[in-house]
Motif scaffolding. Structure first.
Motif, PDB file in Angstrom:
ATOM      1  N   ASN A 265       0.824  -1.206   0.000  1.00  0.00           N
ATOM      2  CA  ASN A 265       0.000   0.000   0.000  1.00  0.00           C
ATOM      3  C   ASN A 265       0.861   1.260   0.000  1.00  0.00           C
ATOM      4  OD1 ASN A 265      -1.919   1.970   0.368  1.00  0.00           O
ATOM      5  ND2 ASN A 265      -3.097   0.780   1.852  1.00  0.00           N
ATOM      6  N   PRO A 266       0.880   1.974  -1.166  1.00  0.00           N
ATOM      7  CA  PRO A 266       1.681   3.202  -1.228  1.00  0.00           C
ATOM      8  C   PRO A 266       1.162   4.289  -0.282  1.00  0.00           C
ATOM      9  CG  PRO A 266       0.287   3.000  -3.173  1.00  0.00           C
ATOM     10  CD  PRO A 266       0.189   1.701  -2.438  1.00  0.00           C
ATOM     11  N   MET A 267      -0.125   4.172   0.122  1.00  0.00           N
ATOM     12  CA  MET A 267      -0.706   5.144   1.057  1.00  0.00           C
ATOM     13  C   MET A 267       0.084   5.197   2.363  1.00  0.00           C
ATOM     14  SD  MET A 267      -3.663   6.931   0.636  1.00  0.00           S
ATOM     15  CE  MET A 267      -4.663   6.818   2.133  1.00  0.00           C
ATOM     16  N   VAL A 268       0.688   4.069   2.753  1.00  0.00           N
ATOM     17  CA  VAL A 268       1.440   4.023   4.005  1.00  0.00           C
ATOM     18  C   VAL A 268       2.575   5.033   3.950  1.00  0.00           C
ATOM     19  CG1 VAL A 268       2.908   2.647   5.523  1.00  0.00           C
ATOM     20  CG2 VAL A 268       0.870   1.628   4.512  1.00  0.00           C
ATOM     21  N   SER A 269       3.392   4.938   2.882  1.00  0.00           N
ATOM     22  CA  SER A 269       4.552   5.838   2.841  1.00  0.00           C
ATOM     23  C   SER A 269       4.100   7.285   2.634  1.00  0.00           C
ATOM     24  CB  SER A 269       5.547   5.411   1.765  1.00  0.00           C
ATOM     25  OG  SER A 269       4.908   5.328   0.529  1.00  0.00           O
ATOM     26  N   GLN A 270       2.975   7.488   1.923  1.00  0.00           N
ATOM     27  CA  GLN A 270       2.490   8.864   1.746  1.00  0.00           C
ATOM     28  C   GLN A 270       2.015   9.459   3.071  1.00  0.00           C
ATOM     29  OE1 GLN A 270      -0.311   8.089  -1.341  1.00  0.00           O
ATOM     30  NE2 GLN A 270       1.208   8.327  -2.965  1.00  0.00           N
ATOM     31  N   SER A 271       1.237   8.674   3.843  1.00  0.00           N
ATOM     32  CA  SER A 271       0.745   9.217   5.114  1.00  0.00           C
ATOM     33  C   SER A 271       1.904   9.437   6.085  1.00  0.00           C
ATOM     34  CB  SER A 271      -0.340   8.328   5.733  1.00  0.00           C
ATOM     35  OG  SER A 271       0.161   7.039   5.987  1.00  0.00           O
ATOM     36  N   VAL A 272       2.899   8.527   6.053  1.00  0.00           N
ATOM     37  CA  VAL A 272       4.073   8.715   6.917  1.00  0.00           C
ATOM     38  C   VAL A 272       4.831   9.975   6.499  1.00  0.00           C
ATOM     39  CG1 VAL A 272       6.333   7.783   7.573  1.00  0.00           C
ATOM     40  CG2 VAL A 272       4.347   6.285   7.512  1.00  0.00           C
ATOM     41  N   SER A 273       4.938  10.186   5.185  1.00  0.00           N
ATOM     42  CA  SER A 273       5.664  11.354   4.673  1.00  0.00           C
ATOM     43  C   SER A 273       4.960  12.653   5.075  1.00  0.00           C
ATOM     44  CB  SER A 273       5.782  11.244   3.154  1.00  0.00           C
ATOM     45  OG  SER A 273       6.099  12.487   2.604  1.00  0.00           O
ATOM     46  N   VAL A 274       3.631  12.692   4.925  1.00  0.00           N
ATOM     47  CA  VAL A 274       2.872  13.887   5.311  1.00  0.00           C
ATOM     48  C   VAL A 274       2.990  14.107   6.818  1.00  0.00           C
ATOM     49  CG1 VAL A 274       0.543  14.866   5.504  1.00  0.00           C
ATOM     50  CG2 VAL A 274       1.255  13.757   3.380  1.00  0.00           C
ATOM     51  N   PHE A 275       2.862  13.009   7.575  1.00  0.00           N
ATOM     52  CA  PHE A 275       2.982  13.117   9.031  1.00  0.00           C
ATOM     53  C   PHE A 275       4.349  13.680   9.414  1.00  0.00           C
ATOM     54  CE2 PHE A 275       4.435  11.589  13.097  1.00  0.00           C
ATOM     55  CZ  PHE A 275       3.396  11.992  13.920  1.00  0.00           C
ATOM     56  N   ALA A 276       5.408  13.154   8.781  1.00  0.00           N
ATOM     57  CA  ALA A 276       6.768  13.589   9.116  1.00  0.00           C
ATOM     58  C   ALA A 276       6.942  15.082   8.833  1.00  0.00           C
ATOM     59  CB  ALA A 276       7.796  12.781   8.324  1.00  0.00           C
ATOM     60  N   ASP A 277       6.385  15.555   7.699  1.00  0.00           N
ATOM     61  CA  ASP A 277       6.483  16.979   7.359  1.00  0.00           C
ATOM     62  C   ASP A 277       5.800  17.834   8.415  1.00  0.00           C
ATOM     63  OD1 ASP A 277       7.661  16.093   5.100  1.00  0.00           O
ATOM     64  OD2 ASP A 277       6.040  16.605   3.721  1.00  0.00           O
ATOM     65  N   LEU A 278       4.583  17.415   8.805  1.00  0.00           N
ATOM     66  CA  LEU A 278       3.812  18.209   9.771  1.00  0.00           C
ATOM     67  C   LEU A 278       4.457  18.147  11.160  1.00  0.00           C
ATOM     68  CD1 LEU A 278       0.290  17.097   8.557  1.00  0.00           C
ATOM     69  CD2 LEU A 278       1.213  19.413   8.385  1.00  0.00           C
ATOM     70  N   ALA A 279       4.987  16.968  11.509  1.00  0.00           N
ATOM     71  CA  ALA A 279       5.641  16.809  12.816  1.00  0.00           C
ATOM     72  C   ALA A 279       6.843  17.738  12.888  1.00  0.00           C
ATOM     73  CB  ALA A 279       6.074  15.357  13.019  1.00  0.00           C
ATOM     74  N   LEU A 280       7.573  17.810  11.780  1.00  0.00           N
ATOM     75  CA  LEU A 280       8.746  18.673  11.750  1.00  0.00           C
ATOM     76  C   LEU A 280       8.322  20.145  11.895  1.00  0.00           C
ATOM     77  CD1 LEU A 280      11.786  18.205   9.524  1.00  0.00           C
ATOM     78  CD2 LEU A 280      10.790  20.453   9.630  1.00  0.00           C
ATOM     79  N   ALA A 281       7.252  20.530  11.179  1.00  0.00           N
ATOM     80  CA  ALA A 281       6.814  21.936  11.221  1.00  0.00           C
ATOM     81  C   ALA A 281       6.327  22.333  12.617  1.00  0.00           C
ATOM     82  CB  ALA A 281       5.721  22.170  10.183  1.00  0.00           C
ATOM     83  N   THR A 282       5.509  21.484  13.275  1.00  0.00           N
ATOM     84  CA  THR A 282       4.988  21.860  14.599  1.00  0.00           C
ATOM     85  C   THR A 282       6.110  21.891  15.633  1.00  0.00           C
ATOM     86  OG1 THR A 282       4.391  19.564  15.096  1.00  0.00           O
ATOM     87  CG2 THR A 282       2.641  20.960  14.233  1.00  0.00           C
ATOM     88  N   SER A 283       7.040  20.961  15.499  1.00  0.00           N
ATOM     89  CA  SER A 283       8.153  20.926  16.444  1.00  0.00           C
ATOM     90  C   SER A 283       9.050  22.153  16.254  1.00  0.00           C
ATOM     91  CB  SER A 283       8.957  19.646  16.209  1.00  0.00           C
ATOM     92  OG  SER A 283       9.518  19.209  17.405  1.00  0.00           O
ATOM     93  N   PHE A 284       9.290  22.506  15.005  1.00  0.00           N
ATOM     94  CA  PHE A 284      10.114  23.679  14.687  1.00  0.00           C
ATOM     95  C   PHE A 284       9.451  24.947  15.239  1.00  0.00           C
ATOM     96  CE2 PHE A 284      12.044  26.328  10.959  1.00  0.00           C
ATOM     97  CZ  PHE A 284      12.976  26.871  11.820  1.00  0.00           C
ATOM     98  N   LEU A 285       8.124  25.048  15.092  1.00  0.00           N
ATOM     99  CA  LEU A 285       7.400  26.215  15.619  1.00  0.00           C
ATOM    100  C   LEU A 285       7.598  26.333  17.128  1.00  0.00           C
ATOM    101  CD1 LEU A 285       3.939  26.218  13.779  1.00  0.00           C
ATOM    102  CD2 LEU A 285       5.584  28.094  13.818  1.00  0.00           C
ATOM    103  N   GLY A 286       7.421  25.216  17.846  1.00  0.00           N
ATOM    104  CA  GLY A 286       7.529  25.239  19.307  1.00  0.00           C
ATOM    105  C   GLY A 286       8.938  25.573  19.779  1.00  0.00           C
ATOM    106  N   VAL A 287       9.927  24.936  19.148  1.00  0.00           N
ATOM    107  CA  VAL A 287      11.325  25.154  19.565  1.00  0.00           C
ATOM    108  C   VAL A 287      11.764  26.582  19.245  1.00  0.00           C
ATOM    109  CG1 VAL A 287      13.727  24.507  19.076  1.00  0.00           C
ATOM    110  CG2 VAL A 287      12.003  22.731  19.430  1.00  0.00           C
ATOM    111  N   SER A 288      11.425  27.059  18.033  1.00  0.00           N
ATOM    112  CA  SER A 288      11.895  28.402  17.655  1.00  0.00           C
ATOM    113  C   SER A 288      11.155  29.484  18.442  1.00  0.00           C
ATOM    114  CB  SER A 288      11.785  28.627  16.146  1.00  0.00           C
ATOM    115  OG  SER A 288      10.477  28.419  15.695  1.00  0.00           O
ATOM    116  N   LEU A 289       9.908  29.217  18.849  1.00  0.00           N
ATOM    117  CA  LEU A 289       9.187  30.173  19.709  1.00  0.00           C
ATOM    118  C   LEU A 289       9.923  30.308  21.048  1.00  0.00           C
ATOM    119  CD1 LEU A 289       6.667  31.888  20.512  1.00  0.00           C
ATOM    120  CD2 LEU A 289       5.641  29.766  21.343  1.00  0.00           C
TER     121      LEU A 289
END
Length: 401
Positions: A265-289
């Protein structure tokens, strides 16, 4: 209003905690088996929530605008202030450099492959940094609003990811025991850094004000959300792949590829990829704040437009330069991240609370339960994590994740 801020602050804590590091958890704990890994996560969660509450105990007697710079100066003197500043700068700048490099790379990949724009990697990296810097420079309220949207999308990606994996979980895989005892110590630094949010605490205190009841709720619920999500993630990832397969996946890419192939199921790697992008963005927001407010406090920049622009430049230009011109440097620095986080999230809160309790012998403010034994236990745990990190760096025990 305050209820709304409380909810937003819980999500900022949870969003800062659940970074892209979460994806490395199954690899880091592959040799431990599900039960042992969960017990260690629970132990580290208790430790980090305890020290977050210690930070609130310290904050209650200080100005609500205080950051670690001024708290450490008032309670631990010049040496303590120097150590606090060094730990905060080292940890947060290296994390920001990592987020900028990772986020710039992911954005570049999406622009080139999904949108078909021919953009250089440097351009994507600078653009990504400018977007995050603008949100942080506007203020905590804008970070809160953007974080809510990203966090909601992140949870959706996570639900998709878990629901694709869940039907394939095999109970047999979940009862595996640790392959060897040494792996428990190897996994400690990775699991420990997956629970770090302490750099954002002063920003949350400034945002909510000194309402200890609301802040306690924020710390406890905000740190419990990642624990629950991590347990579900471990359950599905460790339940779908055998211990041997997990231990053979030596990188995150290999691990995700194995999952996708196994489930056809290619959806697995796509959902993991989207999750990883969003996880990185929210974490970056919190740390840089957290870093932004720390820089503003340390250099006494005002809260007007000019002062915030100066602070934003000092917060984002150094890690951007590192990520663009000296990527090896911050990768080396990240190796020391667990040590800096132990200083920031365990040793400093314990030292500051000890100093404060001595000064205020019988104050009737908020005091975290557990007394001296709990402070000693937390310090011991910190020493153990630093030892594990140093043993890994020396090659005495295997590095994982």
């Amino acid at each position: 209003m305050s209820m709304n801020k409380t909810f937003g602050s819980m999500l900022i804590i949870a969003g800062t905690t659940i970074g892209a590091g979460m994806l490395a958890l199954p690899l880091a704990s592959a040799g431990l088996g599900f039960t042992t890994a969960t017990l260690i996560m629970f132990g580290i969660w208790s430790l980090m929530t305890y020290t977050a509450l210690l930070m609130l105990e310290v904050h209650q007697y200080a100005d609500h605008q205080a950051t670690l710079n001024s708290l450490a100066r008032d309670l631990l003197g010049k040496k303590g202030q120097f150590l606090a500043n060094f730990a905060v700068c080292f940890l947060m700048y290296s994390l920001c450099a990592a987020y900028i490099a990772g986020g710039g790379g992911q954005l570049n990949d999406k622009l080139n492959n999904w949108v078909g724009l021919e953009v250089s990697a440097q351009t994507s990296t600078v653009f990504f940094t400018l977007v995050i810097a603008s949100i942080v420079a506007i203020g905590t309220h804008s970070v809160d609003m953007v974080n809510r949207v990203l966090f909601t999308l992140k949870v959706i990606a996570l639900v998709v990811m878990l629901s694709l994996l869940a039907p394939n979980v095999e109970g047999g895989y979940l009862v595996n025991m640790p392959v060897e005892k040494g792996l428990i110590i190897s996994a400690l630094p990775v699991i420990f850094t997956s629970f770090g949010f302490h750099g954002s605490i002063p920003s949350i205190v400034r945002y909510i004000g000194l309402d200890i009841r609301a802040l306690k709720k924020v710390m406890i619920i905000g740190s419990s959300l990642p624990l629950l999500i991590y347990i579900f993630w471990q359950l599905t990832s460790q339940g779908v792949l055998s211990q041997q397969d997990l231990m053979a996946s030596n990188s995150l890419g290999a691990f995700i590829a194995t999952l996708s192939e196994m489930l056809h199921n290619p959806m697995v790697s796509q959902s993991v990829s989207v999750f990883a992008d969003l996880a990185l963005a929210t974490s970056f927001l919190g740390v840089s704040l957290g870093l932004f407010d720390f820089v503003a406090d340390s250099f006494k920049h005002n809260d007007k437009k000019h002062g915030r622009l100066q602070t934003a430049a000092m917060t984002f230009v150094p890690p951007l330069a590192f990520a663009l011109f000296y990527p090896q440097g911050f990768i080396t620095a990240l190796g020391f991240a667990a040590i800096a986080l132990v200083i920031l999230a365990i040793f400093l809160p314990v030292a500051m609370v000890s100093a404060q309790r001595k000064q205020l012998k019988a104050a009737d403010g908020y005091q975290v339960a557990g007394g001296k034994p709990a402070l000693l236990a937390a310090t011991g745990a910190g020493i153990l994590i630093i030892t594990a990190q140093l043993l890994q760096m020396a090659g005495v025990i295997p590095a994982v994740g």
